[in-house]
Scaffold this active site. Sequence first.
Site, PDB file in Angstrom:
ATOM      1  N   GLN A   1       0.769  -1.246   0.000  1.00  0.00           N
ATOM      2  CA  GLN A   1       0.000   0.000   0.000  1.00  0.00           C
ATOM      3  C   GLN A   1       0.801   1.298   0.000  1.00  0.00           C
ATOM      4  OE1 GLN A   1      -3.492   2.299   2.546  1.00  0.00           O
ATOM      5  NE2 GLN A   1      -3.272   0.151   2.908  1.00  0.00           N
TER       6      GLN A   1
ATOM      7  N   ARG B   1       6.907  -8.986 -10.324  1.00  0.00           N
ATOM      8  CA  ARG B   1       7.506 -10.309 -10.506  1.00  0.00           C
ATOM      9  C   ARG B   1       6.619 -11.168 -11.421  1.00  0.00           C
ATOM     10  NH1 ARG B   1      10.340 -12.781  -5.468  1.00  0.00           N
ATOM     11  NH2 ARG B   1       8.955 -11.375  -4.388  1.00  0.00           N
TER      12      ARG B   1
ATOM     13  N   LEU C   1       8.843  -8.445 -14.819  1.00  0.00           N
ATOM     14  CA  LEU C   1      10.289  -8.505 -14.982  1.00  0.00           C
ATOM     15  C   LEU C   1      10.887  -9.215 -13.773  1.00  0.00           C
ATOM     16  CD1 LEU C   1      11.774  -7.070 -17.307  1.00  0.00           C
ATOM     17  CD2 LEU C   1      12.203  -5.153 -15.752  1.00  0.00           C
TER      18      LEU C   1
ATOM     19  N   LYS D   1      15.939 -10.302 -10.684  1.00  0.00           N
ATOM     20  CA  LYS D   1      17.075 -11.036 -10.115  1.00  0.00           C
ATOM     21  C   LYS D   1      17.815 -11.799 -11.216  1.00  0.00           C
ATOM     22  CE  LYS D   1      15.871 -11.491  -5.287  1.00  0.00           C
ATOM     23  NZ  LYS D   1      15.290 -12.342  -4.254  1.00  0.00           N
TER      24      LYS D   1
ATOM     25  N   ASN E   1       9.394   0.283  -2.244  1.00  0.00           N
ATOM     26  CA  ASN E   1       9.178   0.078  -0.794  1.00  0.00           C
ATOM     27  C   ASN E   1       9.380  -1.383  -0.427  1.00  0.00           C
ATOM     28  OD1 ASN E   1       6.629  -0.585  -2.053  1.00  0.00           O
ATOM     29  ND2 ASN E   1       5.629  -0.445  -0.070  1.00  0.00           N
ATOM     30  N   PHE E   2      10.513  -1.918  -0.887  1.00  0.00           N
ATOM     31  CA  PHE E   2      10.884  -3.270  -0.485  1.00  0.00           C
ATOM     32  C   PHE E   2      11.397  -3.263   0.949  1.00  0.00           C
ATOM     33  CE2 PHE E   2      11.851  -3.710  -5.166  1.00  0.00           C
ATOM     34  CZ  PHE E   2      10.727  -4.469  -5.424  1.00  0.00           C
TER      35      PHE E   2
ATOM     36  N   TYR F   1       4.641  -3.239   8.551  1.00  0.00           N
ATOM     37  CA  TYR F   1       3.310  -3.029   7.975  1.00  0.00           C
ATOM     38  C   TYR F   1       2.597  -1.929   8.761  1.00  0.00           C
ATOM     39  CZ  TYR F   1       3.567  -7.199   5.022  1.00  0.00           C
ATOM     40  OH  TYR F   1       3.912  -8.112   4.067  1.00  0.00           O
ATOM     41  N   GLU F   2       1.461  -1.533   8.216  1.00  0.00           N
ATOM     42  CA  GLU F   2       0.644  -0.434   8.743  1.00  0.00           C
ATOM     43  C   GLU F   2       0.614  -0.319  10.279  1.00  0.00           C
ATOM     44  OE1 GLU F   2      -1.558   1.987   7.159  1.00  0.00           O
ATOM     45  OE2 GLU F   2      -1.502   2.606   9.245  1.00  0.00           O
TER      46      GLU F   2
ATOM     47  N   ASP G   1       0.628   3.545   6.022  1.00  0.00           N
ATOM     48  CA  ASP G   1       0.794   3.213   4.606  1.00  0.00           C
ATOM     49  C   ASP G   1       0.527   4.410   3.682  1.00  0.00           C
ATOM     50  OD1 ASP G   1       1.594   0.623   4.976  1.00  0.00           O
ATOM     51  OD2 ASP G   1      -0.400  -0.216   4.810  1.00  0.00           O
TER      52      ASP G   1
ATOM     53  N   GLY H   1      -7.752  19.719  20.321  1.00  0.00           N
ATOM     54  CA  GLY H   1      -7.309  21.099  20.486  1.00  0.00           C
ATOM     55  C   GLY H   1      -8.028  21.753  21.648  1.00  0.00           C
ATOM     56  N   GLY H   2      -8.285  23.018  21.511  1.00  0.00           N
ATOM     57  CA  GLY H   2      -8.905  23.754  22.607  1.00  0.00           C
ATOM     58  C   GLY H   2     -10.432  23.709  22.596  1.00  0.00           C
ATOM     59  N   GLN H   3     -11.011  22.995  21.643  1.00  0.00           N
ATOM     60  CA  GLN H   3     -12.477  22.950  21.544  1.00  0.00           C
ATOM     61  C   GLN H   3     -12.954  21.574  21.990  1.00  0.00           C
ATOM     62  OE1 GLN H   3     -13.304  25.881  20.642  1.00  0.00           O
ATOM     63  NE2 GLN H   3     -11.670  26.566  19.300  1.00  0.00           N
TER      64      GLN H   3
ATOM     65  N   GLN I   1     -17.471  24.890  20.404  1.00  0.00           N
ATOM     66  CA  GLN I   1     -16.527  25.987  20.144  1.00  0.00           C
ATOM     67  C   GLN I   1     -16.788  27.066  21.180  1.00  0.00           C
ATOM     68  OE1 GLN I   1     -17.205  27.323  16.127  1.00  0.00           O
ATOM     69  NE2 GLN I   1     -15.008  27.419  15.780  1.00  0.00           N
TER      70      GLN I   1
HETATM   71  N1  CAO Z   1      11.872  -9.756  -9.529  1.00  0.00           N
HETATM   72  C1  CAO Z   1      12.620 -10.481  -8.694  1.00  0.00           C
HETATM   73  N2  CAO Z   1      12.609 -10.338  -7.360  1.00  0.00           N
HETATM   74  C2  CAO Z   1      11.778  -9.409  -6.869  1.00  0.00           C
HETATM   75  C3  CAO Z   1      10.960  -8.607  -7.674  1.00  0.00           C
HETATM   76  C4  CAO Z   1      11.036  -8.802  -9.068  1.00  0.00           C
HETATM   77  N3  CAO Z   1      10.301  -8.114  -9.922  1.00  0.00           N
HETATM   78  N4  CAO Z   1      10.255  -7.768  -6.901  1.00  0.00           N
HETATM   79  C5  CAO Z   1      10.602  -8.054  -5.638  1.00  0.00           C
HETATM   80  N5  CAO Z   1      11.528  -9.029  -5.616  1.00  0.00           N
HETATM   81  C6  CAO Z   1      12.190  -9.614  -4.465  1.00  0.00           C
HETATM   82  C7  CAO Z   1      13.089  -8.633  -3.753  1.00  0.00           C
HETATM   83  O1  CAO Z   1      14.315  -8.526  -4.376  1.00  0.00           O
HETATM   84  C8  CAO Z   1      13.166  -9.264  -2.380  1.00  0.00           C
HETATM   85  O2  CAO Z   1      14.063 -10.360  -2.409  1.00  0.00           O
HETATM   86  P1  CAO Z   1      15.222 -10.600  -1.290  1.00  0.00           P
HETATM   87  O3  CAO Z   1      14.599 -10.418   0.049  1.00  0.00           O
HETATM   88  O4  CAO Z   1      15.657 -12.019  -1.563  1.00  0.00           O
HETATM   89  O5  CAO Z   1      16.313  -9.651  -1.502  1.00  0.00           O
HETATM   90  C9  CAO Z   1      11.752  -9.816  -2.236  1.00  0.00           C
HETATM   91  O6  CAO Z   1      11.210  -9.964  -3.524  1.00  0.00           O
HETATM   92  C10 CAO Z   1      10.796  -8.792  -1.588  1.00  0.00           C
HETATM   93  O7  CAO Z   1      11.158  -8.672  -0.342  1.00  0.00           O
HETATM   94  P2  CAO Z   1      10.350  -7.743   0.670  1.00  0.00           P
HETATM   95  O8  CAO Z   1      11.186  -7.764   1.895  1.00  0.00           O
HETATM   96  O9  CAO Z   1      10.043  -6.412   0.130  1.00  0.00           O
HETATM   97  O10 CAO Z   1       8.957  -8.530   0.804  1.00  0.00           O
HETATM   98  P3  CAO Z   1       8.217  -9.115   2.084  1.00  0.00           P
HETATM   99  O11 CAO Z   1       6.930  -9.640   1.554  1.00  0.00           O
HETATM  100  O12 CAO Z   1       9.045 -10.064   2.846  1.00  0.00           O
HETATM  101  O13 CAO Z   1       7.948  -7.849   3.004  1.00  0.00           O
HETATM  102  C11 CAO Z   1       7.107  -5.669   3.516  1.00  0.00           C
HETATM  103  C12 CAO Z   1       6.912  -6.966   2.722  1.00  0.00           C
HETATM  104  C13 CAO Z   1       6.043  -4.711   3.095  1.00  0.00           C
HETATM  105  C14 CAO Z   1       6.998  -5.991   5.019  1.00  0.00           C
HETATM  106  C15 CAO Z   1       8.506  -5.102   3.195  1.00  0.00           C
HETATM  107  O14 CAO Z   1       8.598  -4.922   1.806  1.00  0.00           O
HETATM  108  C16 CAO Z   1       8.794  -3.793   3.870  1.00  0.00           C
HETATM  109  O15 CAO Z   1       9.068  -3.737   5.070  1.00  0.00           O
HETATM  110  N6  CAO Z   1       8.784  -2.710   3.105  1.00  0.00           N
HETATM  111  C17 CAO Z   1       9.146  -1.388   3.576  1.00  0.00           C
HETATM  112  C18 CAO Z   1       8.083  -0.819   4.428  1.00  0.00           C
HETATM  113  C19 CAO Z   1       6.775  -0.751   3.686  1.00  0.00           C
HETATM  114  O16 CAO Z   1       6.641  -0.149   2.657  1.00  0.00           O
HETATM  115  N7  CAO Z   1       5.766  -1.329   4.314  1.00  0.00           N
HETATM  116  C20 CAO Z   1       4.422  -1.040   3.900  1.00  0.00           C
HETATM  117  C21 CAO Z   1       3.835  -2.004   3.085  1.00  0.00           C
HETATM  118  S1  CAO Z   1       2.138  -1.598   2.987  1.00  0.00           S
HETATM  119  O17 CAO Z   1       1.517  -2.188   4.396  1.00  0.00           O
END
Ligand code: CAO
Length: 416
Positions: free
Chosen positions: A17, A38, A72, A75, A96-97, A139-140, A169, A248-250, A273
């Site tokens: 998100q 992916r 795509l 990796k 946001n990985f 997460y959120e 998020d 706030g103050g209200q 108010q």
């Molecule tokens: N091709 C190949 N690999 C891919 C890819 C693609 N197109 N897209 C993603 N990947 C791989 C990444 O390289 C990663 O691999 P490695 O861990 O082996 O290096 C993996 O997929 C994704 O890892 P991730 O850590 O992002 O995924 P997760 O499901 O384990 O965690 C989340 C999800 C959201 C907890 C984590 O991404 C995170 O903390 N993000 C930052 C904070 C954030 O944005 N959180 C809010 C999410 S909304 O609630």
Amino acid sequence: MSKPLDGIKIIDFTHVQAGPACTQMLAWFGADVIKVERPGSGDVTRSQLRDIPDVDALYFTMLNSNKKSLTLDTKKPEGKEVLEKLIKESDVLVENFGPGALDRMGFTWERINELNPKMIVASVKGFSDGHHYEDLKVYENVAQCAGGAASTTGFWDGPPTVSAAALGDTNTGMHLAIGILTALIGREKTGKGQKVAVSMQDSVLNLCRVKLRDQQRLDRIGYLEEYPQYPHGKFSDVVPRGGNAGGGGQPGWVLKCKGWETDPNAYIYFTIQGHAWAPICKALGKEEWIEDKAYNTAAARQDKIFDIFAVIERWLKDKTKFEAVDILRKFDIPCSPVMSMKEIAADPSLRASGTITEVDHKARGKYLTVGSPIKFSETTVEITGSPLLGEHTDEVLASLGYNPDQVAALHLAQAV
Ligand code: CAO
């Protein structure tokens, strides 16, 4: 019609998100947003909480409108090569990985900057760089707890509570969008890209600023007069949960209306108010309170604020929340019905403004989404359906100079 962000090309390497909310908004305003996913599975939200078998879930469709989808495997060498080409001709990469994932793929800031020194790389992480929790995935609700929202939300006799609003998020995504637009304007002056980093903890805290205000007031004077704990209850040394008190103050509170026994949302939010005391008394038929020294200042009302709310609730007993607001608005009293999602979905004003909008999706048909909360005088925001997984892969590859044979070879190399 041209849009303000026409010509800005964004590699959308986001999921779930926080990131998608950011890139979706930039796409609404005209950016060419290419979501890199992916092969085979794509963004996890495509399949989370599905309401129709095998069709992209609303979680995905409501956060990825107006985008293209490119599958795509970044990796694999073939996928990396495509991404490098895209980086060379794009303006922004948003991701946001989890911490370190982009680096592990080989796309460090240094590498991206080398490929395209004008590139803006925008990231969401749970915690900021260098934070003692910087390695955590978030997460959120984790962010709401880390950013101070949960400890200050809910009722004093209950546990810390998270908000339904996506403070961790979508709120972080909106902060990131501001950062990206700022970096784009900065780049016009310097010709250089830069890294934009926003943490979910920081973004939540930015919205909890008044609670840090309250902590400092509490430290100094030992009480917080606008909280329900004052003056009859006790304060500890931390900002307490204040239920539905106004921040706030209200003074304000959620009050029962006709039908509350069976309708969970038959309530209004009522604000007292200070300068509107006389109109409030008139609206309630309590004119005798207007000049009464026991009531006619905020300080005098403080110790009996819940008795006053009880009087207002008696007045509300035979009025629906909508009838009540229709009366109170004439007296200039800040108030609102507590709106259910069902009521919001059908609200004619929200439909007319485009804030609630119906979108067509190739596989699911029509669905409702939340449109742009930002309205422009010269720019019309049109919301289009979200892309199917890989819908634009061939188109994007062709635009990067791949011929049909090379496209077919790439598909083969990435087959899952
Ligand atoms: N091709 C190949 N690999 C891919 C890819 C693609 N197109 N897209 C993603 N990947 C791989 C990444 O390289 C990663 O691999 P490695 O861990 O082996 O290096 C993996 O997929 C994704 O890892 P991730 O850590 O992002 O995924 P997760 O499901 O384990 O965690 C989340 C999800 C959201 C907890 C984590 O991404 C995170 O903390 N993000 C930052 C904070 C954030 O944005 N959180 C809010 C999410 S909304 O609630």
